[in-house]
Design a protein around this motif. Structure first.
Motif, PDB file in Angstrom:
ATOM      1  N   THR A  29      -1.862  30.060 -28.488  1.00  0.00           N
ATOM      2  CA  THR A  29      -2.182  29.631 -29.843  1.00  0.00           C
ATOM      3  C   THR A  29      -2.784  28.237 -29.788  1.00  0.00           C
ATOM      4  O   THR A  29      -2.728  27.557 -28.755  1.00  0.00           O
ATOM      5  N   ARG A  82      -0.443  23.134 -33.292  1.00  0.00           N
ATOM      6  CA  ARG A  82      -0.162  23.107 -34.732  1.00  0.00           C
ATOM      7  C   ARG A  82      -0.463  21.721 -35.283  1.00  0.00           C
ATOM      8  O   ARG A  82       0.113  20.735 -34.853  1.00  0.00           O
ATOM      9  N   GLU A  97      -7.736  27.608 -38.436  1.00  0.00           N
ATOM     10  CA  GLU A  97      -7.278  28.974 -38.205  1.00  0.00           C
ATOM     11  C   GLU A  97      -7.316  29.799 -39.481  1.00  0.00           C
ATOM     12  O   GLU A  97      -7.596  30.986 -39.454  1.00  0.00           O
ATOM     13  N   SER A 126      -7.332  33.485 -36.096  1.00  0.00           N
ATOM     14  CA  SER A 126      -7.097  33.175 -34.695  1.00  0.00           C
ATOM     15  C   SER A 126      -7.623  34.268 -33.771  1.00  0.00           C
ATOM     16  O   SER A 126      -7.769  35.426 -34.161  1.00  0.00           O
ATOM     17  N   VAL A 147       0.856  36.775 -27.175  1.00  0.00           N
ATOM     18  CA  VAL A 147       0.489  35.458 -27.691  1.00  0.00           C
ATOM     19  C   VAL A 147       1.556  34.449 -27.275  1.00  0.00           C
ATOM     20  O   VAL A 147       2.737  34.616 -27.579  1.00  0.00           O
ATOM     21  N   PRO A 196       2.898  30.592 -27.554  1.00  0.00           N
ATOM     22  CA  PRO A 196       2.759  29.396 -28.385  1.00  0.00           C
ATOM     23  C   PRO A 196       2.189  28.219 -27.587  1.00  0.00           C
ATOM     24  O   PRO A 196       2.465  28.080 -26.393  1.00  0.00           O
TER      25      PRO A 196
END
Length: 174
Positions: A125, A128, A136, A141, A156, A158
């Protein structure tokens, strides 16, 4: 006497890679490849290029979308990224290789996975943050696009490994 059929070839694990990506994403992909006793294919997609031809192993020859902005070495896997991968994968005993792809990231990774009959595709990912969240939201994504368009599992990972808190107090840790 009946001959038993040869075991089917092992399906590789495809992982999307990029410069500066957190190393634990590739490490997790290597663990999957080791568990399956399969090759790990580290694929970088250059979205500023388009594919002109493809080999049986999924590697591509490409050209710049903007012919006035073509840089030397753009059609070769980045040596710095390959060295970074070698450091990350040192000691894993996983057979790995690289592929330089071109075009839309989700299409290119999905096509490579189909070409090599991958067991799965592993992606990370984005970090954040407020700007990352907005980006996103508008672009969706890579993981979401792959999950909706693939016939194979998409794993996926993180961006932050477990237990690492955000440096930004207003962003919650995963």
């Amino acid at each position: 006497m009946v001959d038993s059929p040869a075991p089917p070839p092992l399906q590789p694990v495809v992982v999307g890679v990029s410069p500066g990506q957190p190393p634990h994403i590739v490490q997790h992909a290597a663990r999957f490849a080791a568990a399956f006793r399969a090759e790990l294919i580290c694929a970088y997609v250059n979205p500023g290029r388009f594919t002109t031809s493809e080999s049986d192993d999924g590697s591509v020859t490409s050209r710049s979308i903007d012919p006035d902005f073509s840089e030397p070495g753009e059609d070769e896997f980045d040596a710095g990224l390959e060295a970074e991968l070698a450091d990350i994968l040192a000691g894993t005993h996983v057979t790995w290789s690289t592929r330089l792809l071109a075009g839309d990231i989700t299409v290119a990774l999905g096509h490579l996975a189909t070409t090599v009959d991958a067991a799965m595709i592993v992606v990370g990912t984005h970090e954040r943050s407020f700007s990352g969240g907005v980006q996103e939201f508008f672009n969706r994504s890579v993981a979401v696009h792959l999950a909706h368009r693939q016939q194979r599992p998409v794993v996926v990972i993180p961006a932050r490994p477990p237990g690492v808190t955000s440096p930004l107090p207003w962003v919650e840790a995963p």
